[in-house]
Design an enzyme around this catalytic site. Structure first.
Site, PDB file in Angstrom:
ATOM      1  N   SER A   1       0.793  -1.238   0.000  1.00  0.00           N
ATOM      2  CA  SER A   1       0.000   0.000   0.000  1.00  0.00           C
ATOM      3  C   SER A   1       0.819   1.280   0.000  1.00  0.00           C
ATOM      4  CB  SER A   1      -0.955   0.006   1.186  1.00  0.00           C
ATOM      5  OG  SER A   1      -2.008  -0.877   0.939  1.00  0.00           O
TER       6      SER A   1
ATOM      7  N   VAL B   1       1.257  -3.775   3.719  1.00  0.00           N
ATOM      8  CA  VAL B   1       1.258  -5.076   4.406  1.00  0.00           C
ATOM      9  C   VAL B   1       2.500  -5.919   4.098  1.00  0.00           C
ATOM     10  CG1 VAL B   1      -1.220  -5.351   4.838  1.00  0.00           C
ATOM     11  CG2 VAL B   1      -0.250  -6.143   2.677  1.00  0.00           C
TER      12      VAL B   1
ATOM     13  N   LYS C   1       0.179   3.357  -2.952  1.00  0.00           N
ATOM     14  CA  LYS C   1      -1.018   4.210  -3.099  1.00  0.00           C
ATOM     15  C   LYS C   1      -0.659   5.699  -3.083  1.00  0.00           C
ATOM     16  CE  LYS C   1      -3.952   0.677  -0.924  1.00  0.00           C
ATOM     17  NZ  LYS C   1      -4.598   0.256   0.347  1.00  0.00           N
TER      18      LYS C   1
ATOM     19  N   TYR D   1      -3.756  -2.814 -10.196  1.00  0.00           N
ATOM     20  CA  TYR D   1      -3.643  -2.590  -8.746  1.00  0.00           C
ATOM     21  C   TYR D   1      -2.716  -3.627  -8.093  1.00  0.00           C
ATOM     22  CZ  TYR D   1      -5.005  -2.444  -3.819  1.00  0.00           C
ATOM     23  OH  TYR D   1      -4.976  -2.386  -2.451  1.00  0.00           O
TER      24      TYR D   1
HETATM   25  N1  GLN Z   1      -2.346  -5.331  -1.899  1.00  0.00           N
HETATM   26  C1  GLN Z   1      -2.896  -5.214  -0.573  1.00  0.00           C
HETATM   27  C2  GLN Z   1      -4.400  -5.340  -0.635  1.00  0.00           C
HETATM   28  O1  GLN Z   1      -5.015  -4.836  -1.530  1.00  0.00           O
HETATM   29  C3  GLN Z   1      -2.481  -3.898   0.000  1.00  0.00           C
HETATM   30  C4  GLN Z   1      -2.980  -3.705   1.412  1.00  0.00           C
HETATM   31  C5  GLN Z   1      -2.014  -2.985   2.304  1.00  0.00           C
HETATM   32  O2  GLN Z   1      -0.824  -2.917   2.062  1.00  0.00           O
HETATM   33  N2  GLN Z   1      -2.530  -2.499   3.403  1.00  0.00           N
HETATM   34  O3  GLN Z   1      -5.014  -5.945   0.211  1.00  0.00           O
END
Ligand code: GLN
Length: 304
Positions: free
Chosen positions: A63, A258, A66, A188
């Site tokens: 994430s 994550v 993002k 994504y």
């Molecule tokens: N690729 C992960 C998801 O979409 C990213 C989530 C994260 O890093 N918090 O669940």
């Protein structure tokens, strides 16, 4: 400030936390990562880099990506973007579906999964080759071409993406996703599977610390206002339902993933990237937050 000394000392203080968190296992390829790793890089605006631990090992930024896609889209769409996505903390886990129905398919913010999917959807509309464009953007910020997608992780996530697919289809029913959902999930999952080291991440976050100008190239990437706004959303929403606690303990704008990475920065001064794959119950790096709390306490500097 002797950052080398500071980060080495805190590294030793934080090693007891290694192995205490839990690696993300809902993406099977991430479950295989050794949780006992810890990398730390601090970089100052004059491009001086201070490193310790596993600072050069590439990991899945998840994430943290993002922030990059938001920067790309905001630089094209400007304020119009906020009609499709909010900028309030959600107080819910990153992959939650619950608010979306009440709020008619407009996600709370661009850093929960629903909001990030809207941003990536707009990015697909803006760029004919979105995956190449994302990689180019990240490479230019990090000042290296040696950054790639980890296709194994991207495929692993795509095979287990039911929840993100559900979010995307649900938002599409409200007219807030414009592109084909399969294509959206593919882009994504790839952006989340970008592999970068702490050294790359710290360098790429210097643009935010430098108020929108990439210090590597001297080129303006975001206006001062756009950079301020993205920083504000990082400070309020960058750690999901732990954002308030992160502000309280650390006090820097930043973003977690994550994969166990966290990138943060001090405006006008420095960026910091830390990676340790063991996560706390909010999906944020346990040792990473322990490090950052001690770091801002030690250097007596935060945005507050
Ligand atoms: N690729 C992960 C998801 O979409 C990213 C989530 C994260 O890093 N918090 O669940």
């Amino acid at each position: 400030m002797d950052y080398d000394k500071v980060i080495r000392r805190i590294y030793n203080e934080v090693t007891p936390f290694l192995g205490k968190g839990k690696v993300a296992d809902y993406i099977p390829a991430l479950a295989e990562v050794n949780p006992e790793q810890l990398g730390i890089v601090v970089e100052t605006l004059d491009l001086k880099s201070f490193r310790t631990g596993d600072s050069e090992i590439p990991f899945s930024i998840q994430s943290v990506s993002k922030v990059f896609t938001l920067a790309m889209v905001i630089s094209h769409m400007g304020e119009e973007l906020w009609q499709s996505v909010g900028r309030e903390p959600s107080g819910n886990p990153f992959n939650s579906l619950v608010q979306l129905e009440h709020e008619r398919g407009i996600p709370r913010n661009p850093f929960i999964n629903a909001g990030a999917l809207v941003i990536t959807d707009r990015l697909i509309s803006l760029y004919p080759r979105p995956k190449e464009a994302i990689l180019d953007f990240v490479r230019s910020l990090a000042g290296t071409d040696d950054i790639y997608y980890d296709h194994r992780i991207a495929c692993s996530e795509r095979e287990h993406a039911d929840r993100n697919m559900a979010l995307a289809y649900f938002m599409k029913s409200f007219g807030n996703i414009h592109n084909d959902v399969e294509t959206l999930i593919d882009v994504y999952c790839h952006q989340c599977a970008i592999a970068m080291s702490c050294a790359d991440l710290a360098r790429s976050f210097l643009m935010f610390a430098n108020r929108g100008v990439n210090p590597v190239t001297g080129k303006r990437v975001l206006t001062i206002s756009q950079s301020k706004r993205i920083g504000a959303v990082m400070a309020t929403c960058g750690f999901y339902d732990e954002s308030g606690d992160f502000a309280y303990r650390v006090g820097l704008p930043g973003k977690s993933g994550v994969g166990g990475g966290i990138a943060a920065y001090m405006p006008g001064k420095l960026s910091v990237a830390v990676w340790s794959p063991g996560l706390n119950s909010y999906g944020n790096s346990l040792a990473g937050i322990e490090f950052l709390e001690r770091f801002t306490t030690d250097i007596r500097s935060s945005i507050f």
